[in-house]
Write a protein that holds these residues in place. Structure first.
Motif, PDB file in Angstrom:
ATOM      1  N   HIS A  50      -7.091  -3.152  -0.901  1.00  0.00           N
ATOM      2  CA  HIS A  50      -6.794  -3.420   0.503  1.00  0.00           C
ATOM      3  C   HIS A  50      -7.180  -2.206   1.323  1.00  0.00           C
ATOM      4  N   VAL A  51      -7.779  -2.459   2.463  1.00  0.00           N
ATOM      5  CA  VAL A  51      -8.020  -1.355   3.387  1.00  0.00           C
ATOM      6  C   VAL A  51      -6.663  -0.797   3.777  1.00  0.00           C
ATOM      7  N   ASN A  52      -6.471   0.486   3.700  1.00  0.00           N
ATOM      8  CA  ASN A  52      -5.227   1.071   4.165  1.00  0.00           C
ATOM      9  C   ASN A  52      -5.305   1.263   5.673  1.00  0.00           C
ATOM     10  N   ARG A  53      -4.582   0.375   6.343  1.00  0.00           N
ATOM     11  CA  ARG A  53      -4.664   0.366   7.794  1.00  0.00           C
ATOM     12  C   ARG A  53      -4.137   1.634   8.418  1.00  0.00           C
ATOM     13  N   TYR A  54      -3.207   2.270   7.730  1.00  0.00           N
ATOM     14  CA  TYR A  54      -2.592   3.450   8.325  1.00  0.00           C
ATOM     15  C   TYR A  54      -3.537   4.632   8.249  1.00  0.00           C
ATOM     16  N   PHE A  65      -2.518  -2.885  16.286  1.00  0.00           N
ATOM     17  CA  PHE A  65      -1.329  -3.420  16.939  1.00  0.00           C
ATOM     18  C   PHE A  65      -1.439  -3.324  18.460  1.00  0.00           C
ATOM     19  N   GLU A  95      -2.539  -7.669  15.999  1.00  0.00           N
ATOM     20  CA  GLU A  95      -1.188  -8.167  15.812  1.00  0.00           C
ATOM     21  C   GLU A  95      -0.276  -7.713  16.949  1.00  0.00           C
TER      22      GLU A  95
ATOM     23  N   LEU B 114      -1.306  -9.672   4.503  1.00  0.00           N
ATOM     24  CA  LEU B 114      -1.461  -8.552   5.452  1.00  0.00           C
ATOM     25  C   LEU B 114      -0.291  -7.572   5.370  1.00  0.00           C
ATOM     26  N   GLU B 116       1.092  -6.046   3.113  1.00  0.00           N
ATOM     27  CA  GLU B 116       0.864  -4.854   2.287  1.00  0.00           C
ATOM     28  C   GLU B 116       0.047  -3.819   3.048  1.00  0.00           C
ATOM     29  N   GLU B 117      -1.019  -4.301   3.702  1.00  0.00           N
ATOM     30  CA  GLU B 117      -1.831  -3.376   4.497  1.00  0.00           C
ATOM     31  C   GLU B 117      -1.008  -2.757   5.613  1.00  0.00           C
ATOM     32  N   GLN B 118      -0.128  -3.582   6.165  1.00  0.00           N
ATOM     33  CA  GLN B 118       0.678  -3.114   7.297  1.00  0.00           C
ATOM     34  C   GLN B 118       1.829  -2.236   6.831  1.00  0.00           C
TER      35      GLN B 118
END
Lengths: 328, 328
Positions: A50-54, A65, A95, B114, B116-118
């Protein structure tokens, strides 16, 4: 599926047999040779990366967001607005971070300040706070109130709506009109509902009265006003334009209790376009706000390329809909 | 106030004349000597340092966001639920990431993935998706449907509500009852509304009929059912319990159109406790769900220490409220 299994871009690079830079390019949609693209895609799929969004947000200095600040969700107009904004954001893979304030100034400001920590990509707010400060680097849209030249105000065409309501009542045979409002005394877009109403009455030479109360007022003050104008079971006004559907709903209930027939003796038009259960019958005859379009336009504005010049104010067209409290 | 002014913990340490570790301790509420605490506080204040939530989320492996998944916000019951969850989260300094699905299974699952990414701290969802997979590491609460032994289901006491509705109708003099529902055919908590209703009718020896349609059905099928039971202007049933207030609202409108008097000839009880404009009159006589408490309990569960054993199912008490469609 397991949060403990930390797959990194390095793992993907190793699995795909490519450099870290190549993985980064693929993940950020920068073109690479097709062969590498396929190998990275396969590795991402196989490892469940998963792309790490943070991490991405830290790198990009913003997240996916958008902060949405509304008074509450129990008012069906705000609920509809939140519903439409959430969908418009989802359509663009953003989101909604929803914050509810009950129009408490301190809470509104505290949430706005949070927006920096949250690294939001934008703010959409509906507030009557006169002293609200919005950080200059964050794209923001204000619904229904001008917050200054840097923040686009999106609203329905309140002036046209007020005119439309008065014209409709006059067209339907009303000869003594009243405008009723409980609302913020701060200058705001919704004031224009009254302005348009006054203009149309004046143009048509129809006598009218405006009963505007501050938002600290309760409906019992409107009841007193109406009671004072009931003589021998008849109301002095035969057409009422209410600044919101909530007010129209309350006026309708009060008149019905007092055996004044709506729409036979008195016709009522509200503003908003609220329906029972969101999609059932209209609550009253009303000027319908284009909520879906207001949401879409607001989302597009905050997510647009910020180098583009954005307009100061956007007013979207309204329409009249009959909901049983007018003859036609 | 300017997003370009990047103040880091290092800047704070330099300004305060303390080590980076001391700043970190203060920011993470770990006790340090009072003198250092004061110097760090002053530096934070002076420099306008914001904790970078994203860096913190990466460090902690979770954020201050909670994912809330609902079908929509135009249904006033969902709007009320979202309103209460948002406030309950805010009271604990968490924020709501709201996702709307219109009960589309694919979208529900995509949003859950999502999470998990979030790096959300928890998930609160209302879904009828039979195959939903929730990542095992994320605390989750399901409203109204059991999703398995690891996920607490929070609901109103549907069984007691169904019993209460039947008893109230019988107490009010009804002798031929009907239960009407349009809803998911998947086993779920709301089935118990019917079970409780059936139990109370059976115990009282009162004849009853249950008309349960799959959620693909439209209200016109309920109209057909009702029409088939209208003889000489009278409905065969003198008491109807509807599985939702929406249905009760629709049944009321249909009967009124057909000149059947409510509550004189037929009494109707809904379920939910929906009010016009959120806080005005009840839509109908109804079994009121304790939405505020359901929200608070759900939030407390997902934010509780995960080492604690959590119950599989929590059912909160309901109460009857008269809203004009029953005699009492």
């Amino acid at each position: 599926m397991n949060e403990n299994r930390k797959i990194t871009m390095k793992d993907v690079a190793r699995e795909a047999g490519v450099s870290l830079g190549t993985v980064s390019k693929v993940i950020n949609n920068i073109p690479v040779q097709q062969e590498y693209q396929l190998r990275v895609d396969a590795a991402v799929e196989k490892l469940g990366y998963h792309v790490n969004r943070y991490a991405k947000a830290l790198r990009m200095n913003k997240s996916s967001f958008v902060q949405v600040i509304l008074p509450n969700l129990h008012n069906p107009f705000f609920a509809k607005l939140a519903d439409c904004i959430c969908r418009a954001l989802a359509a663009r893979s953003y989101e909604m971070l929803l914050m509810l304030t009950e129009s408490d100034y301190d809470r509104e400001q505290a949430y706005i300040y949070l927006s920096e920590e949250q690294m939001v990509s934008g703010i959409i707010c509906l507030t009557y706070n006169p002293d609200l400060v919005i950080p200059s680097g964050i794209p923001a849209v204000s619904i229904d109130r001008n917050l200054g030249p840097d923040i686009t105000c999106v609203s329905s065409d309140n002036y046209a709506g007020g005119e439309m309501a008065a014209k409709k009542l006059i067209e339907n045979g009303c000869r003594h009109l009243a405008f009723i409002r409980i609302g913020s005394s701060l200058p705001n877009e919704t004031d224009k509902r009254k302005d348009g109403f006054v203009r149309a009455c004046t143009d048509a030479g129809i006598p009218f009265h405006c009963e505007c109360l501050n938002d600290s007022a309760s409906f019992s003050e409107i009841e007193s006003f109406l009671s004072a104008h009931i003589q021998h079971g008849k109301l002095d006004y035969d057409g009422i334009f209410c600044a919101t559907d909530l007010l129209a709903y309350q006026v309708l209930a009060f008149l019905t209790e007092n055996r004044i027939r709506v729409p036979k003796d008195v016709q009522i038009i509200g503003y908003d376009g609220v329906r029972h259960f969101g999609d059932q019958k209209l609550v009253c005859s009303t000027i319908v706000q284009p909520v879906e379009e207001m949401a879409r336009v607001s989302v597009n504005l905050i997510l647009s390329d910020s180098s583009q010049r954005i307009p100061y104010s956007i007013q979207l067209p309204v329409q009249f809909a009959s909901g049983g409290t007018t003859l036609f």
